[in-house]
Design a protein around this motif. Structure first.
Motif, PDB file in Angstrom:
ATOM      1  N   VAL A  22       0.871  -1.173   0.000  1.00 29.57           N
ATOM      2  CA  VAL A  22       0.000   0.000   0.000  1.00 29.57           C
ATOM      3  C   VAL A  22       0.908   1.222   0.000  1.00 29.57           C
ATOM      4  CG1 VAL A  22      -1.746   1.300   1.266  1.00 29.57           C
ATOM      5  CG2 VAL A  22      -1.806  -1.205   1.274  1.00 29.57           C
ATOM      6  N   ILE A  23       0.723   2.083  -0.974  1.00 32.26           N
ATOM      7  CA  ILE A  23       1.465   3.339  -1.004  1.00 32.26           C
ATOM      8  C   ILE A  23       0.574   4.369  -0.321  1.00 32.26           C
ATOM      9  CG2 ILE A  23       2.556   5.096  -2.430  1.00 32.26           C
ATOM     10  CD1 ILE A  23       3.032   2.859  -4.500  1.00 32.26           C
ATOM     11  N   ASP A  24       1.072   4.901   0.774  1.00 35.50           N
ATOM     12  CA  ASP A  24       0.305   5.791   1.636  1.00 35.50           C
ATOM     13  C   ASP A  24       0.985   7.154   1.691  1.00 35.50           C
ATOM     14  OD1 ASP A  24      -1.727   6.437   3.439  1.00 35.50           O
ATOM     15  OD2 ASP A  24      -0.593   5.754   5.170  1.00 35.50           O
ATOM     16  N   ARG A  25       0.207   8.213   1.552  1.00 33.37           N
ATOM     17  CA  ARG A  25       0.756   9.568   1.613  1.00 33.37           C
ATOM     18  C   ARG A  25       0.655  10.083   3.041  1.00 33.37           C
ATOM     19  NH1 ARG A  25      -0.783  13.302  -3.051  1.00 33.37           N
ATOM     20  NH2 ARG A  25      -1.868  11.400  -3.341  1.00 33.37           N
ATOM     21  N   LEU A  26       1.785  10.446   3.605  1.00 34.09           N
ATOM     22  CA  LEU A  26       1.789  11.021   4.951  1.00 34.09           C
ATOM     23  C   LEU A  26       1.526  12.516   4.919  1.00 34.09           C
ATOM     24  CD1 LEU A  26       4.775   9.121   6.575  1.00 34.09           C
ATOM     25  CD2 LEU A  26       2.340   8.650   6.762  1.00 34.09           C
ATOM     26  N   ASN A  27       2.106  13.194   3.930  1.00 36.54           N
ATOM     27  CA  ASN A  27       1.856  14.612   3.710  1.00 36.54           C
ATOM     28  C   ASN A  27       2.176  14.898   2.249  1.00 36.54           C
ATOM     29  OD1 ASN A  27       4.731  15.131   3.516  1.00 36.54           O
ATOM     30  ND2 ASN A  27       4.795  15.048   5.751  1.00 36.54           N
ATOM     31  N   GLN A  28       2.150  16.143   1.848  1.00 36.10           N
ATOM     32  CA  GLN A  28       2.353  16.489   0.447  1.00 36.10           C
ATOM     33  C   GLN A  28       3.687  15.991  -0.111  1.00 36.10           C
ATOM     34  OE1 GLN A  28      -0.774  17.051  -0.445  1.00 36.10           O
ATOM     35  NE2 GLN A  28      -0.046  18.593  -1.852  1.00 36.10           N
ATOM     36  N   GLU A  31       5.676  10.005   0.932  1.00 36.78           N
ATOM     37  CA  GLU A  31       4.899   8.791   0.719  1.00 36.78           C
ATOM     38  C   GLU A  31       5.677   7.642   1.336  1.00 36.78           C
ATOM     39  OE1 GLU A  31       4.375   8.260  -3.444  1.00 36.78           O
ATOM     40  OE2 GLU A  31       3.060   9.983  -3.647  1.00 36.78           O
ATOM     41  N   ILE A  32       4.958   6.681   1.894  1.00 42.59           N
ATOM     42  CA  ILE A  32       5.612   5.484   2.401  1.00 42.59           C
ATOM     43  C   ILE A  32       4.962   4.267   1.765  1.00 42.59           C
ATOM     44  CG2 ILE A  32       6.285   6.500   4.607  1.00 42.59           C
ATOM     45  CD1 ILE A  32       3.941   5.014   5.894  1.00 42.59           C
ATOM     46  N   ARG A  33       5.676   3.182   1.758  1.00 40.58           N
ATOM     47  CA  ARG A  33       5.167   1.927   1.223  1.00 40.58           C
ATOM     48  C   ARG A  33       5.075   0.925   2.361  1.00 40.58           C
ATOM     49  NH1 ARG A  33       7.475   5.167  -1.927  1.00 40.58           N
ATOM     50  NH2 ARG A  33       7.157   5.225  -4.151  1.00 40.58           N
ATOM     51  N   PRO A  54      -4.277   6.503   1.510  1.00 37.93           N
ATOM     52  CA  PRO A  54      -3.807   5.511   0.548  1.00 37.93           C
ATOM     53  C   PRO A  54      -3.916   6.024  -0.887  1.00 37.93           C
ATOM     54  CG  PRO A  54      -5.916   4.853   1.477  1.00 37.93           C
ATOM     55  CD  PRO A  54      -5.478   6.075   2.211  1.00 37.93           C
ATOM     56  N   ILE A  55      -2.871   5.761  -1.650  1.00 41.91           N
ATOM     57  CA  ILE A  55      -2.810   6.225  -3.028  1.00 41.91           C
ATOM     58  C   ILE A  55      -2.970   5.072  -4.009  1.00 41.91           C
ATOM     59  CG2 ILE A  55      -1.348   7.358  -4.752  1.00 41.91           C
ATOM     60  CD1 ILE A  55       0.109   8.669  -2.374  1.00 41.91           C
ATOM     61  N   LYS A  56      -2.307   3.959  -3.703  1.00 39.50           N
ATOM     62  CA  LYS A  56      -2.256   2.850  -4.643  1.00 39.50           C
ATOM     63  C   LYS A  56      -1.977   1.558  -3.886  1.00 39.50           C
ATOM     64  CE  LYS A  56      -0.224   3.811  -8.475  1.00 39.50           C
ATOM     65  NZ  LYS A  56       0.701   4.094  -9.558  1.00 39.50           N
TER      66      LYS A  56
END
Length: 101
Positions: A22-28, A31-33, A54-56
């Motif tokens: 899961v690619i998750d955005r913490l802030n602008q 991103e973390i995986r 979550p982005i992808k």
């Protein structure tokens, strides 16, 4: 050689295993995986709100050497589960589901 205090790689050596990221955005800017070994747990954690933005969602297999963006399939599954349970799509997942539906 691994450095002290650095965990070993998560991908099992030589195992025929499908993993989910899961690619998750913490802030602008960040991103973390986050890697999971079970799709059901991944969907459950998405629905439970364990991710920030979550982005992808990507699946890959370490032995067969393939990778696939399964974001649309996951978004459809989340929407279907909400419909079956008769609950509203959680606000924290609305952007993810809408962008992949």
């Amino acid at each position: 050689m691994l450095e002290a205090g650095v965990p070993p790689p998560v991908v099992p050596y030589g195992a025929d295993k499908t993993m989910f990221v899961v690619i998750d955005r913490l802030n602008q800017a960040t991103e973390i995986r986050i890697e999971r070994s079970d799709l059901e747990s991944t969907i459950g954690e998405l629905v439970a709100g364990c991710f920030n933005d979550p982005i992808k969602v990507i699946s890959f297999n370490t032995l067969e050497h393939w990778m696939k963006d399964i974001s649309t399939d996951v978004a459809d599954e989340i929407r279907a589960r909400c419909d079956i349970d008769g609950v509203r799509l959680p606000d924290y997942l609305s952007d993810f589901v809408e962008s992949h539906s």
